[in-house]
Design a protein around this motif. Sequence first.
Motif, short mmCIF file in Angstrom:
data_model
loop_
_atom_site.label_atom_id
_atom_site.label_comp_id
_atom_site.label_asym_id
_atom_site.label_seq_id
_atom_site.Cartn_x
_atom_site.Cartn_y
_atom_site.Cartn_z
N VAL A 159 2.67 -8.62 -3.74
CA VAL A 159 1.56 -8.01 -1.83
C VAL A 159 2.72 -7.31 -1.27
O VAL A 159 3.28 -7.94 -0.90
CB VAL A 159 1.14 -8.73 -1.54
CG1 VAL A 159 1.09 -8.75 -0.23
CG2 VAL A 159 0.03 -10.03 -2.05
N ASN A 160 2.50 -6.19 -2.13
CA ASN A 160 3.58 -5.30 -1.34
C ASN A 160 2.79 -3.99 -0.96
O ASN A 160 2.86 -3.29 -0.35
CB ASN A 160 4.15 -3.87 -2.77
CG ASN A 160 4.96 -3.70 -2.08
OD1 ASN A 160 5.83 -2.90 -0.91
ND2 ASN A 160 6.53 -3.18 -3.47
N SER A 163 3.78 0.40 1.10
CA SER A 163 4.20 1.60 0.47
C SER A 163 2.53 1.38 -0.15
O SER A 163 2.22 0.89 -1.38
CB SER A 163 4.36 2.69 -0.33
OG SER A 163 4.65 1.78 -1.12
N PRO A 164 1.27 3.16 -0.38
CA PRO A 164 0.27 2.43 -1.15
C PRO A 164 0.36 2.15 -2.56
O PRO A 164 -0.19 1.48 -2.87
CB PRO A 164 -0.41 3.77 -0.86
CG PRO A 164 0.09 4.59 0.45
CD PRO A 164 1.40 3.55 0.49
N THR A 165 1.33 3.62 -3.25
CA THR A 165 1.72 3.15 -4.49
C THR A 165 2.11 1.89 -4.28
O THR A 165 1.37 1.32 -5.63
CB THR A 165 2.94 3.83 -4.76
OG1 THR A 165 3.50 4.85 -4.10
CG2 THR A 165 2.94 4.86 -5.79
N GLY A 166 3.18 1.27 -4.08
CA GLY A 166 3.96 0.14 -4.29
C GLY A 166 2.51 -0.90 -3.94
O GLY A 166 2.68 -2.28 -4.89
N PHE A 167 1.10 -1.03 -2.65
CA PHE A 167 0.91 -2.50 -2.56
C PHE A 167 -0.27 -2.08 -4.63
O PHE A 167 -0.10 -3.28 -5.08
CB PHE A 167 -0.45 -1.84 -1.63
CG PHE A 167 -1.86 -2.70 -1.80
CD1 PHE A 167 -0.93 -4.15 -0.84
CD2 PHE A 167 -3.14 -1.94 -2.06
CE1 PHE A 167 -1.93 -4.59 -0.73
CE2 PHE A 167 -3.55 -3.11 -1.48
CZ PHE A 167 -3.79 -4.12 -1.19
N VAL A 168 -0.43 -0.61 -4.98
CA VAL A 168 -1.58 -0.74 -6.30
C VAL A 168 -0.86 -1.22 -7.78
O VAL A 168 -1.34 -2.25 -8.40
CB VAL A 168 -1.72 0.44 -6.30
CG1 VAL A 168 -2.55 0.79 -7.61
CG2 VAL A 168 -2.53 1.37 -5.56
N VAL A 169 0.55 -1.05 -7.74
CA VAL A 169 1.21 -1.54 -8.42
C VAL A 169 1.49 -2.61 -8.45
O VAL A 169 1.07 -4.05 -9.22
CB VAL A 169 2.91 -1.08 -8.56
CG1 VAL A 169 3.59 -1.54 -9.27
CG2 VAL A 169 2.84 0.80 -8.62
N MET A 175 -2.71 -8.18 -11.33
CA MET A 175 -3.88 -7.90 -13.12
C MET A 175 -3.04 -8.85 -13.99
O MET A 175 -3.90 -9.98 -14.73
CB MET A 175 -4.54 -7.45 -12.14
CG MET A 175 -5.69 -7.23 -11.69
SD MET A 175 -6.27 -8.17 -11.13
CE MET A 175 -7.82 -7.98 -12.32
N SER A 176 -2.16 -7.96 -13.89
CA SER A 176 -1.14 -8.50 -15.72
C SER A 176 -1.05 -9.84 -15.82
O SER A 176 -1.15 -10.40 -16.78
CB SER A 176 0.04 -7.15 -15.71
OG SER A 176 0.63 -7.34 -15.22
N ASN A 177 -0.44 -10.63 -14.40
CA ASN A 177 -0.71 -11.38 -14.96
C ASN A 177 -1.07 -12.72 -15.46
O ASN A 177 -1.59 -13.23 -15.75
CB ASN A 177 -0.08 -12.42 -13.21
CG ASN A 177 2.17 -12.25 -13.38
OD1 ASN A 177 2.77 -11.34 -13.61
ND2 ASN A 177 2.21 -13.23 -12.19
#
Lengths: 254, 149
Positions: A159-160, A163-169, A175-177
């Motif tokens: 949960v980042n 920044s928006p990018t950080g959030f999506v990443v 999800m990958s987890n």
Amino acid sequence: MHEGIAVVLKAEQLGSVFGFPVTNSLVMGWILMAFLIGGAYLFGRSLKAVPGRLQAGVEWVFEGAIGYMADVLESETVARRFFPLVATMFIFIALINETEFFPGVGSIGLVRASGFLPLLRAPTTDLNFTLALAAIAFITIEVAGVTTLGFFKYAKKYVNLKSPTGFVVGIIELMSNLGRLISFSFRLFGNIFAGEVMILVVGFFIPYLLPAPLMIFEMFIGLVQALVFSMLTLFFIKLSIMEAHEEHEPRQAG
Amino acid sequence: MDQFFGAFGVEWPLLIAQAVNFAIVLAALWYFLYKPVMAMLAARQEQVAKSVREAEQIEELFSRADAEAETRVRAADTEAEQIVASAREAAAAAQVQLVKDAEARAARIAKDAEARAAEELARARKESEREVARLAVLAAEKIMRSHAS
């Protein structure tokens, strides 16, 4: 004569004990457990200060494995903490995969009205087993992350809000987890089950000749899959105990 | 989802049973295999470290003993040399003394002999004087007797 190829995706239920279903993969799992635990007991009891050939070999493997894990995890203590889990995963899966083609496995069974019911089935060809192991690996990985970094630091990976990018990443990471549960379980199940199906099909077309070398190949695949499962567990543990990378933090090369 | 997992025969009891199986294997291997082997490895490592330490100590002891032996041998050498030298000196001194003694004795003997010879001579002379006197008396007597007859 063959009545055709019968591919059964799931482990067949042989009966039930106290209302619990007992499948052929469970039975085989118990037999292998008995062998494994018995062997471990006898070996552990026969340890000597001056090792014999077997003991020296086992010690060599242990030291090598712990050394490798210490390299990956960058800590001898952490390596020792996770060594039993990773080693057991490898040993158990490898044993199951290597005994998969033992005479009797899949061929000794009961003939019922509904069809042939094999008494033994390699647990790695039962999604219950691989999913259970995947769940154990998943829980271990997450718990390792939380206990090593602390809950909030660990959660920051996923949960980042900076920044928006950080959030999506972070969401993708999360999800990958969860996806590991699927990839772990289906990789092992798929590989071993596919091997069995292939041997079955090949045996149908070119009996006697082709299945034997393919079995050797499949035993090799079984070893590789055992290694892959345990190694991935190790690597994901490593990933989860690493701190989240801050954007402007100076990072060491390599 | 249920249908999907149903196709693979995934059921909670089986899932849990397999997980429990793995947990049992893990616990058993931990207890019967990993712990003793790890303890053995640790003990061996400790032993090796101890052996190396002891070997170093022994080596040091050896070198010290070597050095000590060398100094002792050297000391013994010098002592022996001293002893030999003093013995030689003493022997030389004794020889000189001996020679001196011998010379003295020889001198004394010679002196004794001289004295005795002189004494002998004197006595002989005295005796011969007496003899001569007697002879002279006898000769005188003889002469007187022949003169008298």
